[in-house]
Design a protein around this motif. Structure first.
Motif, mmCIF file in Angstrom:
data_model
loop_
_atom_site.group_PDB
_atom_site.id
_atom_site.type_symbol
_atom_site.label_atom_id
_atom_site.label_comp_id
_atom_site.label_asym_id
_atom_site.label_seq_id
_atom_site.Cartn_x
_atom_site.Cartn_y
_atom_site.Cartn_z
ATOM 1 N N ARG A 35 0.804 -1.219 0.000
ATOM 2 C CA ARG A 35 0.000 0.000 0.000
ATOM 3 C C ARG A 35 0.845 1.281 0.000
ATOM 4 O O ARG A 35 0.625 2.195 -0.801
ATOM 5 N N LYS A 36 1.811 1.341 0.883
ATOM 6 C CA LYS A 36 2.616 2.568 0.987
ATOM 7 C C LYS A 36 3.461 2.787 -0.262
ATOM 8 O O LYS A 36 3.616 3.904 -0.740
ATOM 9 N N ASP A 37 4.048 1.711 -0.766
ATOM 10 C CA ASP A 37 4.892 1.834 -1.953
ATOM 11 C C ASP A 37 4.060 2.153 -3.190
ATOM 12 O O ASP A 37 4.504 2.872 -4.085
ATOM 13 N N LYS A 49 1.375 3.971 -3.111
ATOM 14 C CA LYS A 49 1.092 5.406 -2.984
ATOM 15 C C LYS A 49 2.312 6.226 -3.410
ATOM 16 O O LYS A 49 2.188 7.225 -4.131
#
Lengths: 412, 412
Positions: free
Chosen positions: A389-391, A393
């Motif tokens: 998820r973070k990557d 984004k």
């Protein structure tokens, strides 16, 4: 000159303290024309003796940090004396400045602090303006074990940094006897994969005599590092520019958001953002840059469909027909943000960050990015970043920012 | 078991990249009951061979990071083969997952990527879900040079961390042949300073036999680490809870945003954000949490006064009378966000991130935070965080999130 760093401290290996010495020494030494040959981190105690013995056998100069404090686990002086085959004596001048340190603070010196005035016989005492531990310099000629210069420095940055600059740097330059450090250039490149970059230019770069080339892949960008004399670096830079002029966004280590804010400021352009799946990351990066309030006015986080409809004026029918993750919705979001904010450029993203919410047609990682600008046709691209998820984004925000950069560069 | 870490990468010694591996490995290994014996950092190339040879002669297990990429300076595989006296061959399964990696991204694999499928003869291939470089594990029995286990892992954290946890940690525990690492509990605490926390409970914690206590101050929170046997850790936990039950927000290493999303989900509450000075950081943190779309619908980044007026319905007169950084404006922003979004809770922040824009009355670092909620009176607090821009934003977002947590806990 072969320089090694030896960091001592149990806390550096337990995960409780981040060791920033490597980065700091790397930068400082490079400016002087040196490179760190090896950096070793060991816990307090006997491990220092073994590691220091190995360092002096390999290097021309060794910089040891930490373990000069007053407590029982501060053993660097003793370990160094053993390795270098010499003794410790109390230094009068060091003792006086210790006493002074406590006097000006109206404090009584504890008996344990006395050992901080102990230095190796024949060594130089390096004054510490910001703490109780003086540094110690043992020149190569005094070193019985090997022809190696040894510096013992305190660990805390506020004590270490000024001592290095005032006392260590001039001695290293004198030892090396030179005046011309090599050049370094770091090109940050967006929109090209590391292997594609290499395939296109590595062979040509390899033909430049004396040029050292390094690649570092990050999410949404690759850093190309060129090191050598000025001519070699300039020749390498030219090869990179011939092929990737449009993709190179920074040559001064600036991040993409900094480049974007700088460019918008220069051109007097205002930016608005409409983010679904990135949830504010793009605007957060923009507003990390000092002065961004001059170019960034409105940001919309339209995570729910109702928000896309209510804040950006998207027709419900558009959402129903194409779904939130689609080209028409991305374009309408960007155009809505442009209209509501009155900005000159707007970027919009809508995608599936996961881990849930994917479909066979639109798997997790799918994203549409659209850019709208006054007097330009709105454009959109579809990307797939099957990452966590973070990557996901971050990768999306990189593409969104790079698109703003290219749009602003086009001229207005 | 003697474990050494060998970090490879010229960028780690040039000062361009901060090496965070030491801290991360220190934490992870400690949880398993291990400590790092030594951490060595060397540049890409031949230095790896020499350093690895030394590591395997001293340690029971060596973890090497970096240098598994596709480019010409990625040489870890070759260096390891030389030190361990073995050969490299192309692994079929590794080759297949490489091809798959590019296929799902609709990209053509460059020829240079082929070398990433090369592994040491007889080694285990460790799958990489987040990148192209598989890891490699050489068990002690296959290691001709010494009785030492060798792990070759990719450098980027997003690839390294999951691979370590899934593939390396279980192998290390099996090698050590133990089953009962010490217990560790980390309590995350918001709204209390490190020294206040220590003053209140440290003496009581020191009375518990066999309990090791550590404090780690972060921006807007303190982590209290308790290590020991199960009984000692439980006793320490009770002391912390007796005094700081309301401030302890996590006992499972969850971040504040995760705790907030979990709590809002449980209670069926919707959240909206209205951010000026944090510029999207709060919504970005919220949307980092999987499942946040169930609780977070609307976010407003109202960086300019016009945005506060147009998007949140603030009267221009209010802005004119009190200024953007004021209690009435913060409250009106929160109430506006609540009204426009239809959420149950809204948080708003308005402040001066700096470096410019401060006044004697409202210096850089001043911020007003307001929380509005259906059926509750809107409350606001003023805080001053005289920090750099990014840290100011982080400190503000911590307080904003912790306020949401407390509001949601109150019951509805």
């Amino acid at each position: 000159m072969r320089i090694e760093i030896l960091n001592t401290g149990t806390e550096l290996l337990l995960g409780t303290t981040l060791n920033t010495h490597g980065k700091w020494f790397g930068e400082e030494l490079f400016k002087l024309g040196f490179r760190i040959q090896r950096l070793t981190t060991v816990p307090d105690g006997d491990a220092i003796t073994q590691a220091l013995r190995e360092c002096v056998s390999r290097a021309d100069a060794v910089i040891v940090t930490g373990g000069l404090g007053p407590t029982s686990d501060d053993l660097t002086r003793e370990c160094a004396a053993e390795v270098l085959g010499t003794e410790l004596i109390e230094d009068e001048a060091a003792m006086r400045s210790l006493e002074e340190f406590f006097a000006v603070r109206n404090k009584v010196m504890a008996e344990v602090n006395r050992k901080q005035a102990q230095v190796l016989v024949g060594a130089d005492v390096l004054p510490n303006a910001n703490g109780t531990a003086p540094g110690i310099y043992v020149p190569p000629r005094l070193n019985g074990a090997a022809n190696c210069a040894v510096f013992l420095l305190p660990g805390p940055p506020r004590e270490l940094y000024p001592m290095f600059r005032q006392e260590v740097a001039p001695r290293l330059v004198a030892l090396a006897g030179w005046s011309q450090p090599p050049s370094m250039l770091e090109l940050k490149i967006a929109g090209v994969g590391e292997s594609d970059l290499q395939q296109e230019i590595d062979a040509k770069l390899a033909e430049i005599p004396g040029l050292e080339v390094g690649y570092c892949a990050r999410i949404g960008e690759v850093d190309l590092r060129l090191i050598g004399d000025e001519g070699a670096v300039a020749a390498g830079r030219q090869i990179a520019h011939e092929r990737f002029a449009k993709q190179i966004f920074s040559e001064d280590c600036s991040h993409l958001e900094t480049v974007v804010v700088r460019l918008l400021t220069e051109k007097g352009l205002k930016l608005a953002t409409a983010e679904s799946c990135t949830g504010g990351l793009i605007s957060n990066r923009i507003t990390d840059v000092p002065g961004s309030s001059a170019v960034f006015t409105h940001g919309f986080i339209t995570y729910a469909n109702e928000a896309k409809r209510d804040l950006l004026g998207l027709p419900q029918a558009l959402l129903d027909e194409y779904g939130a993750v689609s080209e028409p919705v991305a374009c309408a979001m960007a155009e809505g943000a442009l209209r509501v904010s009155g900005a000159d450029i707007a970027v919009a993203v809508t995608g599936i960050a996961g881990p849930d919410g994917g479909t066979p047609d639109k798997p997790v990682g799918t994203v549409w990015i659209a850019w709208a600008a006054k007097g330009h046709r709105t454009v959109a691209v579809k990307q797939v970043h099957p990452r966590n998820r973070k990557d996901f984004k971050l990768a999306t925000s990189q593409s969104a920012l790079d698109g703003i950069r290219k749009l602003a560069l086009k001229g207005w």
